[in-house]
Scaffold this motif. Structure first.
Motif, PDB file in Angstrom:
ATOM      1  N   PHE A 162      -1.903  27.065 -36.368  1.00 23.28           N
ATOM      2  CA  PHE A 162      -1.185  26.985 -35.099  1.00 23.28           C
ATOM      3  C   PHE A 162      -1.043  25.520 -34.695  1.00 23.28           C
ATOM      4  O   PHE A 162      -1.983  24.743 -34.827  1.00 23.28           O
ATOM      5  CB  PHE A 162      -1.935  27.743 -34.000  1.00 23.28           C
ATOM      6  CG  PHE A 162      -1.852  29.237 -34.114  1.00 23.28           C
ATOM      7  CD1 PHE A 162      -0.788  29.926 -33.558  1.00 23.28           C
ATOM      8  CD2 PHE A 162      -2.831  29.941 -34.793  1.00 23.28           C
ATOM      9  CE1 PHE A 162      -0.700  31.303 -33.666  1.00 23.28           C
ATOM     10  CE2 PHE A 162      -2.759  31.320 -34.904  1.00 23.28           C
ATOM     11  CZ  PHE A 162      -1.693  32.010 -34.349  1.00 23.28           C
ATOM     12  N   ASP A 184       7.389  22.917 -37.288  1.00 27.83           N
ATOM     13  CA  ASP A 184       6.666  24.017 -37.920  1.00 27.83           C
ATOM     14  C   ASP A 184       7.137  24.229 -39.351  1.00 27.83           C
ATOM     15  O   ASP A 184       6.335  24.493 -40.256  1.00 27.83           O
ATOM     16  CB  ASP A 184       6.798  25.301 -37.108  1.00 27.83           C
ATOM     17  CG  ASP A 184       8.242  25.646 -36.787  1.00 27.83           C
ATOM     18  OD1 ASP A 184       9.106  24.737 -36.819  1.00 27.83           O
ATOM     19  OD2 ASP A 184       8.519  26.816 -36.481  1.00 27.83           O
ATOM     20  N   THR A 197      -0.261  22.837 -31.588  1.00 28.59           N
ATOM     21  CA  THR A 197      -0.263  22.697 -30.143  1.00 28.59           C
ATOM     22  C   THR A 197      -0.243  21.216 -29.799  1.00 28.59           C
ATOM     23  O   THR A 197      -0.230  20.363 -30.680  1.00 28.59           O
ATOM     24  CB  THR A 197      -1.494  23.401 -29.535  1.00 28.59           C
ATOM     25  OG1 THR A 197      -1.409  23.357 -28.122  1.00 28.59           O
ATOM     26  CG2 THR A 197      -2.778  22.738 -29.986  1.00 28.59           C
ATOM     27  N   ASP A 242      -3.998  31.310 -41.068  1.00 29.52           N
ATOM     28  CA  ASP A 242      -2.897  30.871 -40.208  1.00 29.52           C
ATOM     29  C   ASP A 242      -3.163  29.473 -39.684  1.00 29.52           C
ATOM     30  O   ASP A 242      -4.314  29.056 -39.535  1.00 29.52           O
ATOM     31  CB  ASP A 242      -2.733  31.816 -39.007  1.00 29.52           C
ATOM     32  CG  ASP A 242      -2.317  33.215 -39.419  1.00 29.52           C
ATOM     33  OD1 ASP A 242      -1.204  33.365 -39.946  1.00 29.52           O
ATOM     34  OD2 ASP A 242      -3.114  34.151 -39.213  1.00 29.52           O
ATOM     35  N   THR A 263      -8.607  30.589 -38.890  1.00 25.04           N
ATOM     36  CA  THR A 263      -7.450  29.954 -38.261  1.00 25.04           C
ATOM     37  C   THR A 263      -7.685  28.463 -38.098  1.00 25.04           C
ATOM     38  O   THR A 263      -8.783  28.037 -37.723  1.00 25.04           O
ATOM     39  CB  THR A 263      -7.189  30.580 -36.875  1.00 25.04           C
ATOM     40  OG1 THR A 263      -7.030  31.994 -37.008  1.00 25.04           O
ATOM     41  CG2 THR A 263      -5.937  29.985 -36.241  1.00 25.04           C
ATOM     42  N   ASN A 293       1.168  29.372 -43.692  1.00 23.13           N
ATOM     43  CA  ASN A 293       1.911  29.953 -42.577  1.00 23.13           C
ATOM     44  C   ASN A 293       1.634  29.170 -41.298  1.00 23.13           C
ATOM     45  O   ASN A 293       0.476  29.001 -40.910  1.00 23.13           O
ATOM     46  CB  ASN A 293       1.514  31.425 -42.393  1.00 23.13           C
ATOM     47  CG  ASN A 293       2.335  32.112 -41.325  1.00 23.13           C
ATOM     48  OD1 ASN A 293       3.519  31.851 -41.181  1.00 23.13           O
ATOM     49  ND2 ASN A 293       1.702  32.997 -40.570  1.00 23.13           N
ATOM     50  N   VAL A 294       2.689  28.668 -40.645  1.00 21.91           N
ATOM     51  CA  VAL A 294       2.540  27.804 -39.467  1.00 21.91           C
ATOM     52  C   VAL A 294       3.305  28.393 -38.293  1.00 21.91           C
ATOM     53  O   VAL A 294       4.458  28.806 -38.427  1.00 21.91           O
ATOM     54  CB  VAL A 294       3.049  26.376 -39.755  1.00 21.91           C
ATOM     55  CG1 VAL A 294       2.936  25.504 -38.511  1.00 21.91           C
ATOM     56  CG2 VAL A 294       2.273  25.755 -40.903  1.00 21.91           C
ATOM     57  N   ARG A 295       2.639  28.419 -37.130  1.00 16.58           N
ATOM     58  CA  ARG A 295       3.283  28.901 -35.904  1.00 16.58           C
ATOM     59  C   ARG A 295       2.975  27.961 -34.741  1.00 16.58           C
ATOM     60  O   ARG A 295       2.001  27.212 -34.789  1.00 16.58           O
ATOM     61  CB  ARG A 295       2.802  30.314 -35.558  1.00 16.58           C
ATOM     62  CG  ARG A 295       3.327  31.397 -36.499  1.00 16.58           C
ATOM     63  CD  ARG A 295       2.814  32.764 -36.089  1.00 16.58           C
ATOM     64  NE  ARG A 295       1.425  32.961 -36.463  1.00 16.58           N
ATOM     65  CZ  ARG A 295       0.693  34.008 -36.105  1.00 16.58           C
ATOM     66  NH1 ARG A 295       1.217  34.940 -35.329  1.00 16.58           N
ATOM     67  NH2 ARG A 295      -0.560  34.119 -36.508  1.00 16.58           N
ATOM     68  N   ILE A 296       3.809  28.028 -33.719  1.00 19.44           N
ATOM     69  CA  ILE A 296       3.603  27.242 -32.502  1.00 19.44           C
ATOM     70  C   ILE A 296       2.779  28.076 -31.522  1.00 19.44           C
ATOM     71  O   ILE A 296       3.100  29.239 -31.269  1.00 19.44           O
ATOM     72  CB  ILE A 296       4.942  26.848 -31.846  1.00 19.44           C
ATOM     73  CG1 ILE A 296       5.878  26.193 -32.872  1.00 19.44           C
ATOM     74  CG2 ILE A 296       4.696  25.918 -30.660  1.00 19.44           C
ATOM     75  CD1 ILE A 296       5.358  24.932 -33.466  1.00 19.44           C
ATOM     76  N   LYS A 316       4.876  23.812 -42.712  1.00 20.05           N
ATOM     77  CA  LYS A 316       4.796  24.985 -43.592  1.00 20.05           C
ATOM     78  C   LYS A 316       5.105  24.611 -45.039  1.00 20.05           C
ATOM     79  O   LYS A 316       4.387  25.007 -45.963  1.00 20.05           O
ATOM     80  CB  LYS A 316       5.762  26.062 -43.112  1.00 20.05           C
ATOM     81  CG  LYS A 316       5.751  27.321 -43.971  1.00 20.05           C
ATOM     82  CD  LYS A 316       6.707  28.371 -43.409  1.00 20.05           C
ATOM     83  CE  LYS A 316       6.685  29.632 -44.273  1.00 20.05           C
ATOM     84  NZ  LYS A 316       7.605  30.674 -43.737  1.00 20.05           N
ATOM     85  N   ASP A 339       2.665  28.805 -28.428  1.00 17.96           N
ATOM     86  CA  ASP A 339       3.399  28.721 -27.164  1.00 17.96           C
ATOM     87  C   ASP A 339       3.166  29.930 -26.265  1.00 17.96           C
ATOM     88  O   ASP A 339       3.871  30.118 -25.268  1.00 17.96           O
ATOM     89  CB  ASP A 339       4.892  28.535 -27.421  1.00 17.96           C
ATOM     90  CG  ASP A 339       5.463  29.592 -28.359  1.00 17.96           C
ATOM     91  OD1 ASP A 339       4.709  30.516 -28.743  1.00 17.96           O
ATOM     92  OD2 ASP A 339       6.641  29.499 -28.709  1.00 17.96           O
TER      93      ASP A 339
END
Length: 547
Positions: free
Chosen positions: A284, A296, A286, A282, A186, A306-309, A300, A311
């Motif tokens: 993330f 995001d 922040t 992945d 990650t 694959n990009v996520r927040i 991406k 939160d």
């Protein structure tokens, strides 16, 4: 960690001060009791250094008092471009011996005058070398002494006890290790205003940590100019309205992320070259910039991952009174992580004095002082020469330091210029098409085509050209193919089939054929140079990274 369970973790940036009161547990649930985020007093803080401790302390006291928080035990987070870090490997020794090894070799680890820095470390993992000997992989960090002292001064003025001082990279790492899967690789991207911290981890193991000297300030400045608003309002607009897209060329706001994302991409390419067996699963986001609407999607598309927040946080319990819509976890990662295992940057207060009791006789001490004075007088003459030599050496070193005092600025400008140059080259190579050879091909074709060959059509594509022709004989076809292969931009030329035609009225024989000419990449040098320079530039930053 601090001896008391409940502590205040304080993270200060140019824009805001974040204070969290929490009780930390690395194995059990961590409880967040209170969260405060308020504006940093203007001109009171700059790049990690407390410039106006009085106003900062006053603001902190007022905020804590208004929320009824009486806790005095504080951990501060350091974040600055002046902080230097490096991953090193030391012999397998007891934990209390590591600091001595780091201090003894710090002048070799860091490209700074180490006398002006406080050095600390965090153990990353135990490794085994080629000879099957155990070693310890360590993150060593050097922070300017005056910077560290400014936080102790701030704490004193605010009525707080410093129980720990941490570095932002370590703070992030400590929390990230509790949030990621043991088997997945990650990358967590902390989007700050002036810089961005990258951590690539697999379980508890830190694989790579880098700081990119770009943040959200560039896009905030664009919105400030476009909308005529201040920085706080600009960030609010970015978080509430979709002002960026997924293409750098769509608008100026999106384009402001170009240098940041391109630099992150280069770090990812470097990591992939060193760890091909551990691809990034992945990403993330922040930090303050993570809530910019659409960011995001931009990351991406541009990074193809694959990009996520980030939160939501695993095993972190917030008091029900905390509004997570206001205090989103993306703002709190650094502050929470700092309380897990702060590195500790200890400085000795030179103003500290030893207090003596009133009931102890001073006579023995006076006698000892007299004896020492007599002995010292006997050695004074001998010491004068050594002192003079030392002063001359000191003056010589100071003159050398003064001569290169602007080296940090030169290095910064050089790195920025190189980054911009590499982006231009990368952009050129990304848009380069083999079909750009068409003009060269046509100009040479006119001189090389045999007189007995007639071109009846012409089709051009990115891979090459297709030319339907008519020839009076086979020899002319063969000559034509040979001539095409001598053109610089052609890699190969061939004829798939030939049809013989006989004119019914005249009996004249002709041959219809179609020749395919394949372009050669006439720009390999630029592509190779880009790859090599990118690798070299990234490898240099792996040796010594200034935070």
């Amino acid at each position: 960690m601090a001896k008391t369970n409940k502590v205040l973790s304080i993270d200060i940036t140019n824009e805001s001060i974040t204070i969290i009161e929490l009780t930390v547990s690395q194995k059990k649930q961590t409880n967040i009791h209170n969260v405060l985020i308020f504006e940093t007093p203007e001109d009171a803080y700059e790049d990690g250094t407390i410039k106006d401790a009085d106003r900062m302390a006053s603001a902190i006291r007022e905020q804590l008092s208004s929320r009824g928080i009486s806790n005095k035990n504080a951990i501060f987070v350091l974040s600055s471009a002046k902080i230097v870090n490096r991953e090193v490997v030391v012999p397998f020794v007891k934990p209390n011996k590591i600091r001595g090894i780091i201090n003894a070799n710090s002048s070799e680890y860091f490209p700074v005058n180490i006398e002006d820095y406080v050095v600390s470390h965090s153990v990353l993992e135990t490794v085994v070398d080629a000879e099957n000997n155990k070693q310890i992989r360590v993150l060593a960090v050097a922070a300017p002494t005056q910077m560290v002292k400014s936080y102790y001064e701030l704490a004193g003025l605010a009525g707080l006890n410093v129980v720990g001082v941490d570095y932002i990279g370590n703070a992030m790492l400590q929390l990230i290790k509790t949030q990621t899967s043991a088997n997945a690789t990650t990358m967590v991207i902390q989007l700050g205003s002036e810089s961005t911290v990258l951590n690539i981890v697999q379980g508890d193991n830190l694989l790579l940590q880098r700081t990119v000297p770009y943040g959200t300030n560039s896009v905030v400045n664009v919105i400030m100019d476009e909308k005529g608003v201040d920085a706080t309002t600009a960030m609010t607009l970015l978080q509430n309205d979709r002002l960026i897209t997924v293409d750098f060329d769509d608008n100026e706001a999106t384009g402001a992320f170009r240098y940041l994302i391109n630099n992150i991409g280069r770090v990812m390419d470097y990591y992939a070259s060193k760890n091909p067996e551990k691809p990034i699963d992945d990403v993330f986001l922040t930090g303050d910039g993570a809530l910019i609407k659409g960011i995001d999607g931009l990351f991406k598309i541009q990074l193809n991952v694959n990009v996520r927040i980030m939160d939501s946080l695993y095993n972190i319990k917030f008091d029900p009174s905390i509004d997570l819509k206001v205090y989103n976890p993306v703002y709190l990662v650094t502050s929470i992580g700092a309380a897990f295992a702060p590195m500790g940057f200890d400085v000795i207060d030179p103003t500290a004095k030893v207090k003596g009791g009133s009931g102890i006789s001073l006579a023995p001490f006076v006698a000892l002082t007299v004896i020492a004075a007599i002995a010292g007088a006997g050695l004074a003459f001998y010491s004068i020469k050594e002192k003079k030599d030392a002063e001359e050496e000191r003056d010589n070193l100071n003159s050398k330091i003064a001569a290169i005092s602007d080296i940090e600025r030169v290095i910064t400008e050089h790195d920025q210029a190189k980054a911009e140059y590499m982006d231009v080259i990368a952009m050129y190579n990304a848009t380069y098409q083999l079909n750009e050879n068409l003009r060269t091909f046509i100009s040479e074709l006119e001189a090389k085509i045999p007189t007995t060959v007639v071109v009846t059509g012409f089709t051009s594509a990115n891979e090459g050209v297709n030319i339907p022709c008519v020839s009076a004989d086979y020899d002319s076809i063969a000559d034509f193919i040979m001539q095409l292969k001598t053109i610089e931009c052609i890699d190969d030329a061939y004829v798939a089939s030939i049809s013989k035609k006989v004119d019914e009225s005249s009996g004249q024989i002709s041959y219809e054929f179609s020749v395919t000419a394949v372009y050669v990449n006439t720009n390999p040098k630029a592509l190779v140079e880009t790859e090599e320079e990118t690798t070299e530039a990234t490898e240099e930053t792996t040796e010594e990274t200034a935070e």
